[in-house]
Design a protein around this motif. Structure first.
Motif, short mmCIF file in Angstrom:
data_model
loop_
_atom_site.label_atom_id
_atom_site.label_comp_id
_atom_site.label_asym_id
_atom_site.label_seq_id
_atom_site.Cartn_x
_atom_site.Cartn_y
_atom_site.Cartn_z
N ALA A 14 0.86 -1.18 0.00
CA ALA A 14 0.00 0.00 0.00
C ALA A 14 0.89 1.23 0.00
CB ALA A 14 -0.90 0.00 1.22
N VAL A 15 0.67 2.13 -0.97
CA VAL A 15 1.45 3.35 -1.05
C VAL A 15 0.61 4.48 -0.48
CG1 VAL A 15 2.70 4.88 -2.61
CG2 VAL A 15 2.47 2.47 -3.18
N THR A 16 1.17 5.20 0.47
CA THR A 16 0.44 6.34 1.02
C THR A 16 1.29 7.59 0.90
OG1 THR A 16 1.35 6.12 3.24
CG2 THR A 16 -0.62 4.85 2.75
N GLY A 17 0.70 8.71 1.18
CA GLY A 17 1.44 9.97 1.09
C GLY A 17 0.49 11.10 0.80
N PRO A 18 0.88 12.33 1.14
CA PRO A 18 0.00 13.47 0.92
C PRO A 18 -0.27 13.69 -0.58
CG PRO A 18 2.19 14.17 1.60
CD PRO A 18 2.14 12.70 1.77
N ASN A 19 -1.26 14.51 -0.87
CA ASN A 19 -1.57 14.83 -2.27
C ASN A 19 -0.35 15.42 -2.94
OD1 ASN A 19 -4.71 16.01 -1.08
ND2 ASN A 19 -4.25 14.03 -2.01
N ILE A 27 -10.03 -7.56 -3.63
CA ILE A 27 -8.59 -7.42 -3.41
C ILE A 27 -8.07 -8.55 -2.51
CG2 ILE A 27 -6.79 -5.94 -2.43
CD1 ILE A 27 -8.38 -3.54 -3.40
N SER A 28 -8.80 -8.85 -1.46
CA SER A 28 -8.35 -9.92 -0.57
C SER A 28 -8.25 -11.25 -1.29
CB SER A 28 -9.31 -10.09 0.62
OG SER A 28 -9.60 -8.84 1.18
N ALA A 29 -9.20 -11.49 -2.20
CA ALA A 29 -9.20 -12.74 -2.94
C ALA A 29 -7.97 -12.88 -3.83
CB ALA A 29 -10.47 -12.86 -3.78
N ARG A 30 -7.42 -11.74 -4.31
CA ARG A 30 -6.26 -11.79 -5.21
C ARG A 30 -4.93 -11.84 -4.46
NH1 ARG A 30 -8.32 -12.56 -10.16
NH2 ARG A 30 -10.38 -12.65 -9.29
N ARG A 31 -4.93 -11.31 -3.23
CA ARG A 31 -3.66 -11.06 -2.55
C ARG A 31 -2.76 -12.28 -2.47
NH1 ARG A 31 -4.60 -8.20 3.06
NH2 ARG A 31 -2.53 -9.03 3.50
N LYS A 32 -3.37 -13.44 -2.27
CA LYS A 32 -2.57 -14.65 -2.06
C LYS A 32 -1.77 -15.05 -3.29
CE LYS A 32 -3.98 -15.12 2.08
NZ LYS A 32 -4.24 -13.67 2.04
N ASN A 33 -2.35 -14.86 -4.49
CA ASN A 33 -1.63 -15.35 -5.67
C ASN A 33 -1.49 -14.30 -6.76
OD1 ASN A 33 -4.36 -15.45 -6.06
ND2 ASN A 33 -4.43 -17.69 -5.87
N ALA A 34 -1.24 -13.09 -6.34
CA ALA A 34 -0.99 -12.03 -7.33
C ALA A 34 -0.13 -10.96 -6.68
CB ALA A 34 -2.31 -11.43 -7.83
N ASP A 46 -8.14 1.16 4.51
CA ASP A 46 -7.68 0.34 3.40
C ASP A 46 -6.35 -0.34 3.70
OD1 ASP A 46 -9.83 1.09 1.90
OD2 ASP A 46 -8.79 2.65 0.77
N TYR A 47 -5.62 0.17 4.72
CA TYR A 47 -4.28 -0.35 4.99
C TYR A 47 -4.22 -1.87 5.17
CZ TYR A 47 -2.65 4.48 5.63
OH TYR A 47 -2.34 5.78 5.44
N PRO A 48 -5.21 -2.46 5.85
CA PRO A 48 -5.11 -3.91 6.04
C PRO A 48 -5.16 -4.71 4.73
CG PRO A 48 -6.76 -2.97 7.50
CD PRO A 48 -6.36 -1.89 6.56
N ASP A 72 0.18 -6.14 2.74
CA ASP A 72 1.13 -6.62 3.75
C ASP A 72 2.08 -5.51 4.18
OD1 ASP A 72 0.05 -9.03 2.86
OD2 ASP A 72 1.71 -9.33 1.45
N ASN A 73 2.51 -4.70 3.20
CA ASN A 73 3.49 -3.66 3.48
C ASN A 73 2.91 -2.29 3.19
OD1 ASN A 73 5.86 -5.60 3.70
ND2 ASN A 73 5.11 -5.99 1.64
N ILE A 74 3.38 -1.32 3.95
CA ILE A 74 2.93 0.04 3.70
C ILE A 74 4.16 0.89 3.46
CG2 ILE A 74 1.83 2.07 4.70
CD1 ILE A 74 0.00 0.16 6.19
N CYS A 75 4.10 1.72 2.44
CA CYS A 75 5.22 2.65 2.29
C CYS A 75 4.69 4.06 2.13
CB CYS A 75 6.14 2.24 1.15
SG CYS A 75 5.59 2.75 -0.43
N GLN A 76 5.48 4.97 2.62
CA GLN A 76 5.08 6.37 2.68
C GLN A 76 5.86 7.16 1.65
OE1 GLN A 76 3.22 7.99 5.44
NE2 GLN A 76 3.49 9.96 4.43
#
Lengths: 211, 214, 227
Positions: free
Chosen positions: A33-38, A175-182, A193-195, A198-202
């Motif tokens: 998950a990519v986060t950051g200000p506008n 999204i959850s359904a794809r996470r395991k094999n994509a 949305d963060y959950p 697996d990883n979050i980057c700022q």
């Protein structure tokens, strides 16, 4: 094993550098998950990874078992949902889906389309013109177009934008359904949305520490 | 370098009376017109090679080189059209003649250079601009080749021009030895001038982009 | 999801059909092109008044009208995708060659419709019909293929630019010069009523131009389209 490598990626528009020197890699089954200000370059990063923008420096590579995939090979397996993508407004939802399937070399029958639309909660709206769709319905339809490819790489910019509670639920399921094999990459500023990853980057401000 | 150029500009004055048509002094422009036109074509060839290299490598340096060659090409083709018009007015009595293949070709070249820069100024993104202009350079080159090929075939009575300035009807050189020497010197000098200006323009362009990207 | 694979021609046709459906519902390019042709034809006819231009002049006028009318519509195939924001998803949905040939075929259809509209109007306005119809049609068809073939990639190029319409004409004109010269020559011969041997040279060059330009465009299209 499908793998994404981003090396020293940078993009500038004219004199302004959006970001510089971003590196990370993701393997099949990993999500980010990519986060950051506008304006921190979330969408730019996603578009660079997708191949819709050309980097000013650095590289984006998709590899399968260490073999590099060219654009035509990975675009078949990649789907993106984003606010800046539009569908054909003078076509109906069903016509849109049929077109995107056929132009990609897949034949779909009418009941495939109906099933797909039901999956995103658009049952009964197949023959409505997309120009008459609300923004929430459009967002759902974009997911339907993405699912058409059964993607191994799913890139989502602002996953739950414009959606009601029911829509958000559907998107989280997808999204959850794809996470395991994509490989899944989302750009979001919604804490809920963060959950989904697996990883979050700022992005923006301090350097980039995604892994 | 500069010495060669100065020589080319001063040497031609004594010799001109060998020619049969037109006022004697008018022919001095010939020493400039032909080399200038040659450089305009040469610049395009350089730009085309650099464009192909850019598309292969996506290294922005080749875009810088292609633009530099095209800048000079625009300048030289403009000069060629102007000197050509003066030359034509003095020898045939009119500034422009659409049935002369070399005149039409150099004019089309000028239009192509103009179109190239019109395209560049309309593309804000650096990578997009580089790719699009490289592609267009190649398309124009192929199309121009067709034009040079097609015109004389469709209009057989095409060339009214330089049967007596460089080659005659049998394709032999018609220049006197003295004129030939000055002409060759001028060709070499202008080519050298182009090489020198090209390296300067490339450096300037690189420097300019560095300043902007700071 | 179903993954029955579809062959190449079906994919190209999907692009053409999508554009035809959109065009039919919005008349985005069609109205502009036809109105442009009618306006220019009327203007030329009015300004000529009672003067009777020679047949070669008429042949040139025919192509001037055709060229500018075509310029007003041919760029739409990509400009529309770019402006509507549908270009990125289309890029991810198919290979470059499918898009190229789909768009080129659509433009060829648009040009054919334009020809069907212009020719009768031209005959009525100027009271001149081609004396040698087969010759005229052969020349017209090979010119239309070249026109669609070489402007499709230019349309893709200008769809990314800040000014679009004017730039399209500026770029297309030098690229189309050989085609226009040959087409005017063939049309002129067909108006006068000459025989096939008179157009052999321009026709050969026209066909060669078509083949080379389409091949070149296919080779270069991926560079342009993937941006």
């Amino acid at each position: 094993m499908l793998k994404l490598d981003v090396n020293n990626l940078g993009k500038r528009f004219g004199a302004r550098a959006v970001f510089e020197d971003i590196s990370f890699s993701l393997e099949c089954g990993q999500s980010l998950a990519v986060t950051g200000p506008n304006g921190s370059g979330k969408s730019t990063l996603l578009r660079l990874i997708t191949g819709l923008l050309v980097p000013s420096s650095g590289k984006v590579n998709f590899t399968e078992n260490k073999k590099k995939l060219d654009f035509d090979q990975y675009r078949k397996r990649l789907a993106i949902v984003a606010p800046y993508l539009s569908l054909y407004s003078s076509l109906t939802a069903a016509e849109n889906l049929k077109f995107f399937a056929e132009v990609d070399g897949r034949r779909v029958e009418r009941n495939d389309i109906d099933n797909l639309l039901a999956e995103v909660g658009l049952d009964g709206r197949a023959d409505d013109f997309v120009s008459a769709y609300s923004s929430g319905m459009l967002q759902r339809l974009k997911y339907a177009v993405a699912l058409l490819k059964n993607p191994d790489i799913l890139i989502v910019d602002e996953p739950t934008v414009n959606l009601d509670e029911n829509g958000k639920g559907i998107v989280r399921d997808i999204i959850s359904a794809r996470r395991k094999n994509a490989i899944v990459i989302i750009a979001t500023n919604e804490k809920e949305d963060y959950p989904l990853a697996d990883n979050i980057c700022q992005l923006g401000g301090q350097g980039m520490g995604g892994r | 370098m500069t010495a060669v150029i100065i020589m080319a500009f001063t040497m031609p004055s004594p010799m001109s009376s060998e020619f049969s048509l037109g006022p004697v002094d008018a022919y001095r422009i010939f020493y400039f017109h032909v080399p200038v036109a040659w450089v305009a074509v040469l610049a395009y060839m350089v730009a085309m090679i650099q464009s192909i290299r850019y598309l292969r490598t996506k290294d922005i340096i080749f875009d810088i080189k292609a633009v530099s060659a095209n800048r000079l090409g625009l300048l030289f083709s403009l000069m060629a059209v102007i000197t050509g018009s003066i030359f034509a007015k003095l020898t045939w009595g009119e500034f422009w003649n659409w049935s002369e293949i070399r005149e039409v070709s150099i004019f089309i070249l000028l239009v192509i250079y103009g179109a190239y820069f019109a395209l560049r100024s309309a593309l804000p993104d650096r990578e997009v601009r580089a790719t699009m202009s490289a592609v267009m350079t190649i398309i124009f080159a192929v199309s121009a080749l067709f034009l040079i090929f097609i015109l004389p075939r469709i209009y057989p009575a095409f060339s009214q021009h330089p049967t007596d300035s460089i080659v005659d009807e049998q394709g032999r050189l018609t220049m006197s030895p003295m004129v030939l020497v000055i002409f060759s010197l001028s060709m070499i000098a202008f080519t050298a001038l182009f090489a020198w200006m090209y390296s300067l323009t490339v450096r300037l362009e690189r420097f300019g982009r560095k300043v902007i990207s700071r | 999801m179903p993954t029955t694979s579809v062959n190449w021609a079906v994919r190209v046709w999907a692009v053409v059909r999508k554009d035809l459906t959109t065009e039919f519902r919005t008349r985005y390019a069609f109205n502009a092109v036809v109105m442009f042709a009618v306006v220019t034809l009327t203007m030329i006819s009015l300004s000529l008044g009672l003067n009777e231009p020679s047949k070669p002049v008429l042949a040139s006028l025919f192509w001037v009208v055709f060229f500018f009318a075509a310029m007003s519509g041919l760029a739409q195939v990509f400009v529309r995708e770019e402006e509507a924001g549908t270009a990125p998803i289309l890029k991810l949905s198919s290979s470059g060659s499918v898009i190229f040939f789909g768009k080129m075929l659509f433009n060829l259809l648009l040009l054919t419709i334009l020809a069907v509209v212009i020719i009768p109007l031209f005959i009525v306005f100027f009271e001149t019909a081609p004396a040698n119809w087969p010759l005229f049609l052969v020349g017209l068809l090979s010119a239309l293929i070249g026109l669609a073939g070489s402007t499709t990639i230019i349309a893709a190029i200008i769809s990314k630019a800040t000014v679009k319409g004017a730039l399209f004409t500026v770029l297309s004109f030098p690229a189309l010069m050989p085609l226009l010269v040959a087409a005017v020559e063939i049309t002129s011969v067909s108006f006068v009523g000459g025989g096939f041997e008179e157009i052999l040279a321009p026709l050969q060059l026209l066909v060669a131009f078509d083949v080379v330009m389409i091949t070149l465009s296919v080779m270069l299209f991926d560079f342009v389209w993937r941006l």
